[in-house]
Write an enzyme that holds these catalytic residues in place. Structure first.
Site, short mmCIF file in Angstrom:
data_model
loop_
_atom_site.label_atom_id
_atom_site.label_comp_id
_atom_site.label_asym_id
_atom_site.label_seq_id
_atom_site.Cartn_x
_atom_site.Cartn_y
_atom_site.Cartn_z
N ARG A 162 0.83 -1.21 0.00
CA ARG A 162 0.00 0.00 0.00
C ARG A 162 0.86 1.26 0.00
O ARG A 162 0.45 2.29 -0.53
CB ARG A 162 -0.94 0.01 1.21
CG ARG A 162 -2.18 -0.84 0.98
CD ARG A 162 -3.09 -0.78 2.19
NE ARG A 162 -4.43 -1.25 1.85
CZ ARG A 162 -5.40 -1.38 2.74
NH1 ARG A 162 -5.19 -1.07 4.01
NH2 ARG A 162 -6.58 -1.80 2.37
N LYS A 220 -16.64 -15.05 6.62
CA LYS A 220 -18.02 -14.77 7.03
C LYS A 220 -18.97 -14.46 5.89
O LYS A 220 -18.72 -13.58 5.08
CB LYS A 220 -18.01 -13.57 7.96
CG LYS A 220 -17.45 -13.84 9.31
CD LYS A 220 -17.94 -12.74 10.22
CE LYS A 220 -17.16 -12.67 11.51
NZ LYS A 220 -17.19 -11.31 12.03
N GLY A 246 -7.19 -7.94 1.12
CA GLY A 246 -5.81 -8.20 1.56
C GLY A 246 -5.36 -9.64 1.40
O GLY A 246 -4.27 -9.90 0.88
N GLY A 269 -12.56 -3.79 2.04
CA GLY A 269 -13.96 -3.39 2.13
C GLY A 269 -14.34 -2.41 1.04
O GLY A 269 -15.45 -2.47 0.49
C1 3PG Z 1 -8.74 -1.27 5.07
O1 3PG Z 1 -7.67 -1.81 5.42
O2 3PG Z 1 -9.68 -1.92 4.58
C2 3PG Z 1 -8.86 0.21 5.18
O3 3PG Z 1 -7.66 0.79 5.53
C3 3PG Z 1 -9.98 0.62 6.11
O4 3PG Z 1 -9.70 0.24 7.42
P1 3PG Z 1 -10.89 0.15 8.49
O5 3PG Z 1 -11.71 -1.06 8.11
O6 3PG Z 1 -10.23 0.02 9.84
O7 3PG Z 1 -11.71 1.41 8.37
#
Ligand code: 3PG
Length: 395
Positions: free
Chosen positions: A37, A199, A352, A375
């Site tokens: 990243r 999940k 990830g 997400g």
């Molecule tokens: C992620 O790794 O998906 C983003 O950096 C968002 O992180 P968060 O889910 O803690 O808001």
């Protein structure tokens, strides 16, 4: 509605606030475990430095509780960024405050400051006005390259934007939007989604939306157990979301009505514990009462790979098993290799774990687009408006 690119913005000699997503995994010794990243934001950072911007880089890291916590300091991230750039990076002692203001005010053209973890202040996640204004007061220009955080309506991604005169997207943000948008429009078919992970609850929204656009959905990982149980299978002590069985059933019914085939595992690698050094391959229906499914089995992996080979567009999110353990990694790597081998298809991987699997399999350069968003990529594919992107639009 249009979004300006960083090249269109007047940044020479200006204070530029660059929101990045440096939420990277750390090692137990607090080193950066995976700097993808950070590297992904380098083209934007280098571009701004080369044009003589006074750069204020800002990110969150982890989920500290709105207060300083040394375990979540951006210090190791700043050190890695400085190493990659071969440039000094000045880390402030807090995201806003006298110290940060002074560092920012003293910046010369081409210099870089990194604000300490934005989530050390409760105003970031609350998107509160005073915190948003404090961040905005540092900058003349706002650039967002944090695609991974674009689904969060926080002060640094949304609140502050209206208080900065010029705004736009960095190169990474632009690239993510371009590639992920391809999956929302006309695509070459067959269009396949491969969805895994732990999940069902995290993925129901995206599954529902994918079932209106794809031809087939392949499901693996622990979430497949819940769908299989919803169809009446017995899976020993495999992880199952009992409270999601009704939703799983209704998704399967909807997909069928929409003419989308949902393929679930037909065999597994099972063991009595996740810590087992080896697993046993067994067919669906053959899981013993004290065993749990920890990976898709070889027959399922072959079937999934054949489907992927015939596809022209593939979106993959989520591992097929506990791929961090070598005994349960084969299914996930088989999917990674199948995507890489299909050179005629547009292949997009988000999340990830799936991205890490592609990298560990050594096939990252054979994938059309590896998203830095977890997400965020799911919500984008679901067709949702991401607040961090909407905030960049100019009338
Ligand atoms: C992620 O790794 O998906 C983003 O950096 C968002 O992180 P968060 O889910 O803690 O808001």
């Amino acid at each position: 509605m249009a979004i300006l690119g960083v090249k269109d913005l007047p940044v020479e000699g200006k204070r530029v606030f660059l929101r990045v997503d440096f939420n990277v995994p750390l090692t137990p010794a607090r080193g950066v475990a995976d700097d993808s990243r950070i590297r992904a934001a380098i083209p934007t950072i280098q571009h701004l430095v080369d044009r003589g911007a006074r750069l204020i880089v800002a990110s969150h890291l982890g989920r500290p509780k709105g207060a300083p916590d040394p375990a979540f300091s951006l210090e190791p991230v700043g050190a890695r960024l400085a190493d990659i750039l071969g440039n000094e990076v000045l880390l402030t002692d807090e995201p806003v405050g006298d110290g940060a203001r002074k560092v920012v005010a003293d910046l010369r053209d081409g210099q870089i400051a990194l604000l300490e973890n934005l989530r050390f202040h409760p105003g970031e996640e609350a998107n509160d006005e005073p915190f948003a204004r404090a961040l905005a007061s540092y900058a003349d220009v706002y650039v967002n390259d944090a695609f991974g955080a674009a689904h969060r309506a926080h002060a640094s991604t949304v609140g502050m934007v209206r208080y900065v005169a010029d705004k736009g997207a960095g190169f990474l943000m632009d690239k993510e939007i371009r590639f992920l948008s391809k999956l929302l429009g006309e695509v070459d078919r067959p269009y396949l989604a491969v969805i895994g992970g732990a999940k069902v609850s995290d993925k129901l929204g995206v599954l529902d939306s994918l079932s209106t656009r794809t031809d087939k959905i392949l499901i693996g990982g622990a979430m497949a157990n819940t769908f299989l149980k919803a169809r009446g299978a017995s899976l020993g002590k495999s992880k199952i979301e009992e409270d999601k069985l009704a939703l799983a059933r209704s998704f399967l019914k909807k997909a069928e009505e929409r003419g989308v085939q949902v393929l679930l595992p037909r065999d597994f690698v099972v063991a009595t514990s996740m810590d087992a050094a080896t697993g046993r391959t067994c067919a669906l229906g053959g899981v013993d009462a004290d065993e749990m499914a920890l990976d898709i089995g070889p027959e399922t992996a072959r079937g999934f790979a054949d489907e992927i080979a015939r596809a022209r567009t593939v979106f993959w999110n989520g591992p097929m098993g506990v791929f961090e353990r070598p005994a349960f990694a084969a299914g996930t790597f088989a999917v990674a290799r199948a995507l890489a081998d299909n050179e005629r298809a547009v292949t997009v991987v988000g999340g990830g774990d799936s991205v890490a699997a592609v990298e560990q399999a050594g096939v990252a350069d054979k994938i059309t687009h590896l998203s830095t968003g977890g997400g965020a990529s799911l919500e984008f594919i679901e067709g949702k408006t991401l607040p961090g992107i909407a905030a960049l639009e100019t009338a």
